[in-house]
Design a protein around this motif. Structure first.
Motif, PDB file in Angstrom:
ATOM      1  N   ASN A   1     -38.816 -16.958 -56.933  1.00 19.68           N
ATOM      2  CA  ASN A   1     -38.354 -15.570 -56.862  1.00 19.68           C
ATOM      3  C   ASN A   1     -37.055 -15.436 -56.085  1.00 19.68           C
ATOM      4  N   MET A   2     -36.167 -16.404 -56.230  1.00 20.48           N
ATOM      5  CA  MET A   2     -34.879 -16.311 -55.570  1.00 20.48           C
ATOM      6  C   MET A   2     -33.836 -17.108 -56.342  1.00 20.48           C
ATOM      7  N   LEU A   3     -32.610 -16.736 -56.097  1.00 20.66           N
ATOM      8  CA  LEU A   3     -31.458 -17.489 -56.555  1.00 20.66           C
ATOM      9  C   LEU A   3     -30.769 -17.988 -55.296  1.00 20.66           C
ATOM     10  N   SER A   4     -30.204 -19.179 -55.337  1.00 19.96           N
ATOM     11  CA  SER A   4     -29.479 -19.640 -54.156  1.00 19.96           C
ATOM     12  C   SER A   4     -28.377 -20.607 -54.552  1.00 19.96           C
ATOM     13  N   VAL A   5     -27.366 -20.641 -53.693  1.00 15.50           N
ATOM     14  CA  VAL A   5     -26.294 -21.617 -53.786  1.00 15.50           C
ATOM     15  C   VAL A   5     -26.206 -22.268 -52.415  1.00 15.50           C
ATOM     16  N   GLU A   6     -26.370 -23.582 -52.392  1.00 12.50           N
ATOM     17  CA  GLU A   6     -26.259 -24.312 -51.134  1.00 12.50           C
ATOM     18  C   GLU A   6     -24.966 -25.110 -51.158  1.00 12.50           C
ATOM     19  N   VAL A   7     -24.226 -25.026 -50.069  1.00  9.80           N
ATOM     20  CA  VAL A   7     -22.930 -25.689 -49.953  1.00  9.80           C
ATOM     21  C   VAL A   7     -23.082 -26.900 -49.032  1.00  9.80           C
ATOM     22  N   PHE A   8     -22.564 -28.055 -49.494  1.00  6.71           N
ATOM     23  CA  PHE A   8     -22.576 -29.293 -48.721  1.00  6.71           C
ATOM     24  C   PHE A   8     -21.132 -29.769 -48.532  1.00  6.71           C
ATOM     25  N   ASP A   9     -20.866 -30.433 -47.409  1.00  8.14           N
ATOM     26  CA  ASP A   9     -19.526 -30.966 -47.196  1.00  8.14           C
ATOM     27  C   ASP A   9     -19.339 -32.277 -47.951  1.00  8.14           C
ATOM     28  N   ASN A  10     -18.191 -32.935 -47.730  1.00  8.97           N
ATOM     29  CA  ASN A  10     -17.873 -34.148 -48.496  1.00  8.97           C
ATOM     30  C   ASN A  10     -18.795 -35.325 -48.173  1.00  8.97           C
ATOM     31  N   LYS A  11     -19.550 -35.224 -47.082  1.00 11.33           N
ATOM     32  CA  LYS A  11     -20.552 -36.255 -46.763  1.00 11.33           C
ATOM     33  C   LYS A  11     -21.951 -35.792 -47.144  1.00 11.33           C
ATOM     34  N   ARG A  12     -21.992 -34.709 -47.892  1.00 19.05           N
ATOM     35  CA  ARG A  12     -23.231 -34.084 -48.380  1.00 19.05           C
ATOM     36  C   ARG A  12     -24.132 -33.584 -47.244  1.00 19.05           C
ATOM     37  N   ARG A  13     -23.514 -33.161 -46.166  1.00 20.81           N
ATOM     38  CA  ARG A  13     -24.244 -32.490 -45.085  1.00 20.81           C
ATOM     39  C   ARG A  13     -24.262 -31.003 -45.395  1.00 20.81           C
ATOM     40  N   PRO A  14     -25.402 -30.332 -45.206  1.00 19.74           N
ATOM     41  CA  PRO A  14     -25.471 -28.898 -45.507  1.00 19.74           C
ATOM     42  C   PRO A  14     -24.533 -28.091 -44.616  1.00 19.74           C
ATOM     43  N   VAL A  15     -23.849 -27.139 -45.251  1.00 18.29           N
ATOM     44  CA  VAL A  15     -22.935 -26.239 -44.547  1.00 18.29           C
ATOM     45  C   VAL A  15     -23.518 -24.835 -44.486  1.00 18.29           C
ATOM     46  N   ARG A  16     -23.970 -24.326 -45.650  1.00 22.13           N
ATOM     47  CA  ARG A  16     -24.491 -22.957 -45.723  1.00 22.13           C
ATOM     48  C   ARG A  16     -25.319 -22.828 -46.986  1.00 22.13           C
ATOM     49  N   GLU A  17     -26.365 -22.001 -46.909  1.00 24.47           N
ATOM     50  CA  GLU A  17     -27.126 -21.627 -48.100  1.00 24.47           C
ATOM     51  C   GLU A  17     -27.098 -20.115 -48.204  1.00 24.47           C
ATOM     52  N   ILE A  18     -26.771 -19.639 -49.388  1.00 22.68           N
ATOM     53  CA  ILE A  18     -26.706 -18.203 -49.647  1.00 22.68           C
ATOM     54  C   ILE A  18     -27.782 -17.896 -50.670  1.00 22.68           C
ATOM     55  N   ARG A  19     -28.661 -16.928 -50.337  1.00 22.21           N
ATOM     56  CA  ARG A  19     -29.818 -16.629 -51.187  1.00 22.21           C
ATOM     57  C   ARG A  19     -29.852 -15.167 -51.588  1.00 22.21           C
ATOM     58  N   LEU A  20     -30.415 -14.947 -52.767  1.00 20.90           N
ATOM     59  CA  LEU A  20     -30.796 -13.621 -53.223  1.00 20.90           C
ATOM     60  C   LEU A  20     -32.284 -13.714 -53.532  1.00 20.90           C
ATOM     61  N   VAL A  21     -33.094 -12.971 -52.772  1.00 24.91           N
ATOM     62  CA  VAL A  21     -34.548 -13.046 -52.897  1.00 24.91           C
ATOM     63  C   VAL A  21     -35.053 -11.753 -53.526  1.00 24.91           C
ATOM     64  N   LEU A  22     -35.912 -11.894 -54.530  1.00 27.62           N
ATOM     65  CA  LEU A  22     -36.548 -10.754 -55.167  1.00 27.62           C
ATOM     66  C   LEU A  22     -37.966 -10.652 -54.631  1.00 27.62           C
ATOM     67  N   GLU A  23     -38.284  -9.484 -54.106  1.00 26.07           N
ATOM     68  CA  GLU A  23     -39.632  -9.257 -53.596  1.00 26.07           C
ATOM     69  C   GLU A  23     -40.204  -8.034 -54.280  1.00 26.07           C
ATOM     70  N   GLU A  24     -41.352  -8.202 -54.891  1.00 23.65           N
ATOM     71  CA  GLU A  24     -42.068  -7.093 -55.514  1.00 23.65           C
ATOM     72  C   GLU A  24     -43.270  -6.761 -54.658  1.00 23.65           C
ATOM     73  N   ILE A  25     -43.487  -5.483 -54.409  1.00 26.91           N
ATOM     74  CA  ILE A  25     -44.625  -5.044 -53.611  1.00 26.91           C
ATOM     75  C   ILE A  25     -45.482  -4.134 -54.476  1.00 26.91           C
ATOM     76  N   ASP A  26     -46.699  -4.562 -54.734  1.00 28.23           N
ATOM     77  CA  ASP A  26     -47.630  -3.782 -55.548  1.00 28.23           C
ATOM     78  C   ASP A  26     -48.254  -2.710 -54.665  1.00 28.23           C
ATOM     79  N   LYS A  27     -47.843  -1.488 -54.841  1.00 27.27           N
ATOM     80  CA  LYS A  27     -48.329  -0.372 -54.026  1.00 27.27           C
ATOM     81  C   LYS A  27     -49.709   0.109 -54.464  1.00 27.27           C
ATOM     82  N   THR A  28     -50.213  -0.392 -55.591  1.00 24.62           N
ATOM     83  CA  THR A  28     -51.537   0.023 -56.049  1.00 24.62           C
ATOM     84  C   THR A  28     -52.642  -0.721 -55.314  1.00 24.62           C
TER      85      THR A  28
END
Length: 94
Positions: free
Chosen positions: A51-78
């Motif tokens: 339930n999310m989209l993300s783009v993770e950025v790694f540097d030239n040595k493949r070390r993580p730099v940043r992860e940017i996420r879009l999370v979808l949350e549905e709440i069933d009110k019933t």
């Protein structure tokens, strides 16, 4: 310029960290990751097991730099118990 790698989690799942791009600095790579996430969201809301989209950025040595996420949350009110709402209403005077 430095090479940065993007790993995507989109509607098709996780893609390997093979997409290499050159940027002047980490902030430019992160800004491009935000743009990529926006374009992914334009293709449709996230679904599936994460339930999310993300783009993770790694540097030239493949070390993580940043992860940017879009999370979808549905709440069933019933799922709220109607009897507990009734007792709350009586306490509120409504």
């Amino acid at each position: 310029m430095a090479t940065y790698y993007f790993q995507l989690l989109d509607h098709q799942g996780v893609r390997p960290t093979e997409m290499a791009y050159d940027f002047d600095n980490a902030e430019a790579a992160i800004e491009e990751a935000r743009t990529a996430l926006t374009e992914m969201a334009a293709d449709g809301l996230p679904g599936g097991e994460y339930n999310m989209l993300s783009v993770e950025v790694f540097d030239n040595k493949r070390r993580p730099v940043r992860e940017i996420r879009l999370v979808l949350e549905e709440i069933d009110k019933t799922l709220f118990d109607a009897s507990s709402q009734g007792s709350k209403e009586s306490h509120d005077g409504h």
